[in-house]
Design a protein around this motif. Structure first.
Motif, PDB file in Angstrom:
ATOM      1  N   ARG A  82       2.401   1.511  -3.689  1.00  0.00           N
ATOM      2  CA  ARG A  82       1.004   1.901  -4.306  1.00  0.00           C
ATOM      3  C   ARG A  82       0.708   3.283  -4.505  1.00  0.00           C
ATOM      4  O   ARG A  82       0.510   3.825  -5.226  1.00  0.00           O
ATOM      5  CB  ARG A  82       0.210   0.870  -4.292  1.00  0.00           C
ATOM      6  N   ASN A  83       0.810   3.784  -3.164  1.00  0.00           N
ATOM      7  CA  ASN A  83      -0.096   5.433  -3.293  1.00  0.00           C
ATOM      8  C   ASN A  83       1.558   6.179  -2.398  1.00  0.00           C
ATOM      9  O   ASN A  83       0.230   7.747  -2.681  1.00  0.00           O
ATOM     10  CB  ASN A  83      -0.609   4.884  -1.681  1.00  0.00           C
ATOM     11  N   GLN A  98       1.094   9.455  -5.273  1.00  0.00           N
ATOM     12  CA  GLN A  98      -0.403  10.442  -4.947  1.00  0.00           C
ATOM     13  C   GLN A  98      -0.320  10.549  -3.471  1.00  0.00           C
ATOM     14  O   GLN A  98      -0.839  12.338  -3.721  1.00  0.00           O
ATOM     15  CB  GLN A  98      -1.482   8.999  -4.966  1.00  0.00           C
ATOM     16  N   TRP A  99       0.576  10.442  -2.292  1.00  0.00           N
ATOM     17  CA  TRP A  99       0.401  10.710  -1.870  1.00  0.00           C
ATOM     18  C   TRP A  99       1.007  12.319  -1.367  1.00  0.00           C
ATOM     19  O   TRP A  99       0.084  13.451  -0.822  1.00  0.00           O
ATOM     20  CB  TRP A  99       0.713  10.326  -0.288  1.00  0.00           C
ATOM     21  N   THR A 134       1.390  -1.034  -0.079  1.00  0.00           N
ATOM     22  CA  THR A 134       0.001   0.327   0.030  1.00  0.00           C
ATOM     23  C   THR A 134       1.065   1.224   0.556  1.00  0.00           C
ATOM     24  O   THR A 134       0.041   2.176  -0.962  1.00  0.00           O
ATOM     25  CB  THR A 134      -0.733   0.263   0.700  1.00  0.00           C
ATOM     26  N   TYR A 135       1.568   1.663   0.878  1.00  0.00           N
ATOM     27  CA  TYR A 135       3.119   2.483   1.163  1.00  0.00           C
ATOM     28  C   TYR A 135       3.376   2.430  -0.371  1.00  0.00           C
ATOM     29  O   TYR A 135       3.449   3.586  -1.489  1.00  0.00           O
ATOM     30  CB  TYR A 135       4.287   1.651   2.228  1.00  0.00           C
ATOM     31  N   ASP A 182      -0.575  14.967  -3.356  1.00  0.00           N
ATOM     32  CA  ASP A 182      -1.961  15.219  -2.714  1.00  0.00           C
ATOM     33  C   ASP A 182      -1.269  16.353  -1.721  1.00  0.00           C
ATOM     34  O   ASP A 182      -2.458  17.625  -1.752  1.00  0.00           O
ATOM     35  CB  ASP A 182      -2.829  14.368  -1.692  1.00  0.00           C
TER      36      ASP A 182
END
Length: 81
Positions: free
Chosen positions: A37-38, A41-42, A34-35, A45
């Protein structure tokens, strides 16, 4: 990222730094997939929100954690808490 990325060795340090900087925490309490993959994007954002800084919890230096750490160190320009 346009915002400052500050690295923390663990979740407790991240909470302290985040409080001092009024910054969100990235990666705390999520699995490595998850880390990875995101992460971008984080960061995007955070830039879109206008965050001045984010605090990223460094994962263990094993397996996928190596790649995540490498990207975080590059994003931080070597800055740690």
């Amino acid at each position: 990222p346009a915002c400052r990325v500050v690295l923390a060795d663990d979740a407790d340090s991240a909470r302290t730094l985040a409080g001092d900087l009024s910054a969100p925490i990235l990666g705390g309490g999520v699995d490595l997939v998850t880390y990875a993959r995101n992460l971008y994007q984080w960061l995007r954002d955070a830039d879109e929100r206008g965050d001045v800084a984010v605090v990223a919890v460094l994962p263990a230096a094993a397996g996928l954690g190596h790649a995540i750490r490498d990207r975080l160190v590059k994003a931080s320009g070597g800055r740690s808490g």
